[in-house]
Write a protein that holds these residues in place. Structure first.
Motif, PDB file in Angstrom:
ATOM      1  N   TYR A 100       0.861  -1.174   0.000  1.00  0.00           N
ATOM      2  CA  TYR A 100       0.000   0.000   0.000  1.00  0.00           C
ATOM      3  C   TYR A 100       0.902   1.229   0.000  1.00  0.00           C
ATOM      4  O   TYR A 100       2.038   1.175   0.485  1.00  0.00           O
ATOM      5  N   PRO A 101       0.430   2.346  -0.541  1.00  0.00           N
ATOM      6  CA  PRO A 101       1.296   3.523  -0.695  1.00  0.00           C
ATOM      7  C   PRO A 101       2.041   3.923   0.579  1.00  0.00           C
ATOM      8  O   PRO A 101       3.194   4.337   0.510  1.00  0.00           O
ATOM      9  N   GLU A 102       1.400   3.776   1.728  1.00  0.00           N
ATOM     10  CA  GLU A 102       2.015   4.180   2.992  1.00  0.00           C
ATOM     11  C   GLU A 102       3.293   3.406   3.301  1.00  0.00           C
ATOM     12  O   GLU A 102       4.156   3.894   4.011  1.00  0.00           O
ATOM     13  N   VAL A 103       3.381   2.166   2.812  1.00  0.00           N
ATOM     14  CA  VAL A 103       4.507   1.295   3.178  1.00  0.00           C
ATOM     15  C   VAL A 103       5.267   0.743   1.974  1.00  0.00           C
ATOM     16  O   VAL A 103       6.207  -0.029   2.148  1.00  0.00           O
ATOM     17  N   ARG A 104       4.896   1.151   0.800  1.00  0.00           N
ATOM     18  CA  ARG A 104       5.494   0.586  -0.414  1.00  0.00           C
ATOM     19  C   ARG A 104       7.017   0.732  -0.424  1.00  0.00           C
ATOM     20  O   ARG A 104       7.743  -0.237  -0.619  1.00  0.00           O
ATOM     21  N   ASP A 105       7.510   1.949  -0.234  1.00  0.00           N
ATOM     22  CA  ASP A 105       8.965   2.155  -0.272  1.00  0.00           C
ATOM     23  C   ASP A 105       9.660   1.416   0.869  1.00  0.00           C
ATOM     24  O   ASP A 105      10.745   0.873   0.678  1.00  0.00           O
ATOM     25  N   LEU A 106       9.033   1.380   2.024  1.00  0.00           N
ATOM     26  CA  LEU A 106       9.597   0.648   3.165  1.00  0.00           C
ATOM     27  C   LEU A 106       9.805  -0.821   2.812  1.00  0.00           C
ATOM     28  O   LEU A 106      10.874  -1.390   3.049  1.00  0.00           O
ATOM     29  N   LEU A 107       8.801  -1.432   2.225  1.00  0.00           N
ATOM     30  CA  LEU A 107       8.909  -2.840   1.834  1.00  0.00           C
ATOM     31  C   LEU A 107      10.017  -3.052   0.818  1.00  0.00           C
ATOM     32  O   LEU A 107      10.829  -3.966   0.949  1.00  0.00           O
ATOM     33  N   TRP A 108      10.047  -2.217  -0.206  1.00  0.00           N
ATOM     34  CA  TRP A 108      11.042  -2.369  -1.269  1.00  0.00           C
ATOM     35  C   TRP A 108      12.448  -2.078  -0.766  1.00  0.00           C
ATOM     36  O   TRP A 108      13.406  -2.697  -1.211  1.00  0.00           O
ATOM     37  N   ASP A 109      12.576  -1.151   0.168  1.00  0.00           N
ATOM     38  CA  ASP A 109      13.893  -0.836   0.739  1.00  0.00           C
ATOM     39  C   ASP A 109      14.439  -1.983   1.583  1.00  0.00           C
ATOM     40  O   ASP A 109      15.638  -2.218   1.619  1.00  0.00           O
ATOM     41  N   ARG A 110      13.558  -2.688   2.267  1.00  0.00           N
ATOM     42  CA  ARG A 110      14.008  -3.715   3.202  1.00  0.00           C
ATOM     43  C   ARG A 110      14.046  -5.126   2.633  1.00  0.00           C
ATOM     44  O   ARG A 110      14.644  -6.015   3.224  1.00  0.00           O
ATOM     45  N   ALA A 111      13.415  -5.344   1.506  1.00  0.00           N
ATOM     46  CA  ALA A 111      13.420  -6.676   0.880  1.00  0.00           C
ATOM     47  C   ALA A 111      14.797  -6.966   0.302  1.00  0.00           C
ATOM     48  O   ALA A 111      15.534  -6.055  -0.074  1.00  0.00           O
ATOM     49  N   ASP A 112      15.148  -8.244   0.238  1.00  0.00           N
ATOM     50  CA  ASP A 112      16.356  -8.629  -0.494  1.00  0.00           C
ATOM     51  C   ASP A 112      15.994  -9.349  -1.791  1.00  0.00           C
ATOM     52  O   ASP A 112      16.810  -9.468  -2.696  1.00  0.00           O
ATOM     53  N   THR A 113      14.736  -9.812  -1.890  1.00  0.00           N
ATOM     54  CA  THR A 113      14.276 -10.535  -3.072  1.00  0.00           C
ATOM     55  C   THR A 113      12.855 -10.100  -3.404  1.00  0.00           C
ATOM     56  O   THR A 113      12.007 -10.007  -2.511  1.00  0.00           O
ATOM     57  N   VAL A 114      12.616  -9.860  -4.686  1.00  0.00           N
ATOM     58  CA  VAL A 114      11.272  -9.590  -5.181  1.00  0.00           C
ATOM     59  C   VAL A 114      10.922 -10.703  -6.152  1.00  0.00           C
ATOM     60  O   VAL A 114      11.691 -10.996  -7.080  1.00  0.00           O
ATOM     61  N   ILE A 115       9.783 -11.319  -5.907  1.00  0.00           N
ATOM     62  CA  ILE A 115       9.268 -12.320  -6.834  1.00  0.00           C
ATOM     63  C   ILE A 115       8.059 -11.693  -7.519  1.00  0.00           C
ATOM     64  O   ILE A 115       7.068 -11.369  -6.868  1.00  0.00           O
ATOM     65  N   TRP A 116       8.183 -11.498  -8.834  1.00  0.00           N
ATOM     66  CA  TRP A 116       7.170 -10.786  -9.603  1.00  0.00           C
ATOM     67  C   TRP A 116       6.348 -11.773 -10.415  1.00  0.00           C
ATOM     68  O   TRP A 116       6.852 -12.400 -11.342  1.00  0.00           O
ATOM     69  N   LEU A 117       5.071 -11.894 -10.049  1.00  0.00           N
ATOM     70  CA  LEU A 117       4.127 -12.713 -10.799  1.00  0.00           C
ATOM     71  C   LEU A 117       3.489 -11.800 -11.847  1.00  0.00           C
ATOM     72  O   LEU A 117       2.536 -11.088 -11.581  1.00  0.00           O
ATOM     73  N   ASP A 118       4.045 -11.817 -13.027  1.00  0.00           N
ATOM     74  CA  ASP A 118       3.698 -10.897 -14.099  1.00  0.00           C
ATOM     75  C   ASP A 118       2.864 -11.624 -15.153  1.00  0.00           C
ATOM     76  O   ASP A 118       3.311 -11.868 -16.267  1.00  0.00           O
ATOM     77  N   TYR A 119       1.644 -11.975 -14.771  1.00  0.00           N
ATOM     78  CA  TYR A 119       0.794 -12.774 -15.632  1.00  0.00           C
ATOM     79  C   TYR A 119      -0.147 -11.893 -16.454  1.00  0.00           C
ATOM     80  O   TYR A 119      -0.598 -10.846 -15.983  1.00  0.00           O
ATOM     81  N   PRO A 120      -0.500 -12.347 -17.655  1.00  0.00           N
ATOM     82  CA  PRO A 120      -1.422 -11.574 -18.499  1.00  0.00           C
ATOM     83  C   PRO A 120      -2.854 -11.611 -17.950  1.00  0.00           C
ATOM     84  O   PRO A 120      -3.211 -12.472 -17.142  1.00  0.00           O
ATOM     85  N   LYS A 121      -3.665 -10.682 -18.433  1.00  0.00           N
ATOM     86  CA  LYS A 121      -5.070 -10.608 -17.999  1.00  0.00           C
ATOM     87  C   LYS A 121      -5.808 -11.919 -18.240  1.00  0.00           C
ATOM     88  O   LYS A 121      -6.667 -12.297 -17.451  1.00  0.00           O
ATOM     89  N   ARG A 122      -5.482 -12.614 -19.323  1.00  0.00           N
ATOM     90  CA  ARG A 122      -6.200 -13.862 -19.627  1.00  0.00           C
ATOM     91  C   ARG A 122      -5.970 -14.929 -18.551  1.00  0.00           C
ATOM     92  O   ARG A 122      -6.742 -15.873 -18.434  1.00  0.00           O
ATOM     93  N   VAL A 123      -4.923 -14.781 -17.764  1.00  0.00           N
ATOM     94  CA  VAL A 123      -4.668 -15.673 -16.634  1.00  0.00           C
ATOM     95  C   VAL A 123      -5.304 -15.109 -15.366  1.00  0.00           C
ATOM     96  O   VAL A 123      -5.949 -15.817 -14.603  1.00  0.00           O
ATOM     97  N   ILE A 124      -5.129 -13.822 -15.147  1.00  0.00           N
ATOM     98  CA  ILE A 124      -5.565 -13.163 -13.911  1.00  0.00           C
ATOM     99  C   ILE A 124      -7.085 -13.132 -13.767  1.00  0.00           C
ATOM    100  O   ILE A 124      -7.624 -13.488 -12.711  1.00  0.00           O
ATOM    101  N   ILE A 125      -7.769 -12.668 -14.783  1.00  0.00           N
ATOM    102  CA  ILE A 125      -9.204 -12.421 -14.647  1.00  0.00           C
ATOM    103  C   ILE A 125     -10.000 -13.689 -14.324  1.00  0.00           C
ATOM    104  O   ILE A 125     -10.813 -13.679 -13.393  1.00  0.00           O
ATOM    105  N   PRO A 126      -9.798 -14.810 -15.007  1.00  0.00           N
ATOM    106  CA  PRO A 126     -10.532 -16.013 -14.593  1.00  0.00           C
ATOM    107  C   PRO A 126     -10.232 -16.417 -13.150  1.00  0.00           C
ATOM    108  O   PRO A 126     -11.120 -16.858 -12.419  1.00  0.00           O
ATOM    109  N   ARG A 127      -8.978 -16.249 -12.724  1.00  0.00           N
ATOM    110  CA  ARG A 127      -8.615 -16.595 -11.345  1.00  0.00           C
ATOM    111  C   ARG A 127      -9.372 -15.731 -10.340  1.00  0.00           C
ATOM    112  O   ARG A 127      -9.927 -16.235  -9.367  1.00  0.00           O
TER     113      ARG A 127
END
Length: 172
Positions: A68-95
């Motif tokens: 959420y905007p209030e904590v976004r930078d905090l999370l990104w600053d403190r993480a060592d790994t980001v796992i990005w689930l970058d799926y297309p709409k055709r996958v996301i919307i049915p789910r």
């Protein structure tokens, strides 16, 4: 991978992956939506920044959210790994449709005891509408963040399809 941020659009499977990672790696998992919505009527946690700051000060954690905007930078600053689930709409919307339909029909209790309702489907804040309308915006934002030099020390693991994510998880 000690401080892991699992990101993606609504319905990508962030929570499912974060829970599986927590189980396999023995790293504590924290659900961002449960931290954010902490009471009835979708009440927002007034201590969110303090709570997230405390959790992310720990040496090991997994959180499932772009943030959420209030904590976004905090999370990104403190993480060592980001796992990005970058799926297309055709996958996301049915789910997200299946998940929201199930939650509405079964009256499944969510964060803070809240529930999805049939009238909620008419709101622009509903997960289905949110996933549809925010898909491109969220993809661009994550893309910018993973290329941002401020977050250069982050290891980024990028998945474009659930099959790739499942194969990677099985290999751990």
């Amino acid at each position: 991978m000690e401080r892991i941020l699992v990101v993606g659009v609504t319905g990508a499977g962030k929570t499912t992956l974060a829970q599986a990672l927590s189980s396999r790696l023995g790293v504590p998992y924290h659900e961002m939506d449960a931290l954010y919505f902490n009471g009835p009527n979708w009440a927002i946690n007034n201590n969110l920044t303090e709570d997230v700051s405390s959790l992310t000060a720990e040496p090991r954690w997994i959180i499932d959210s772009l943030g959420y905007p209030e904590v976004r930078d905090l999370l990104w600053d403190r993480a060592d790994t980001v796992i990005w689930l970058d799926y297309p709409k055709r996958v996301i919307i049915p789910r997200v449709l299946r998940r929201s339909f199930r939650r509405t029909v079964t009256r499944e209790a969510l964060f803070g005891g809240n529930r999805e309702t049939w009238t909620g489907w008419l709101s622009r804040e509903h997960p289905v509408w949110w996933a549809w309308s925010q898909h491109g915006t969220r993809r661009r934002e994550v893309g910018h963040r993973v290329r941002d030099p401020r977050f250069a020390p982050l290891d980024t693991i990028h998945f474009g399809h659930p099959d790739d994510t499942e194969a990677w998880l099985a290999s751990l």
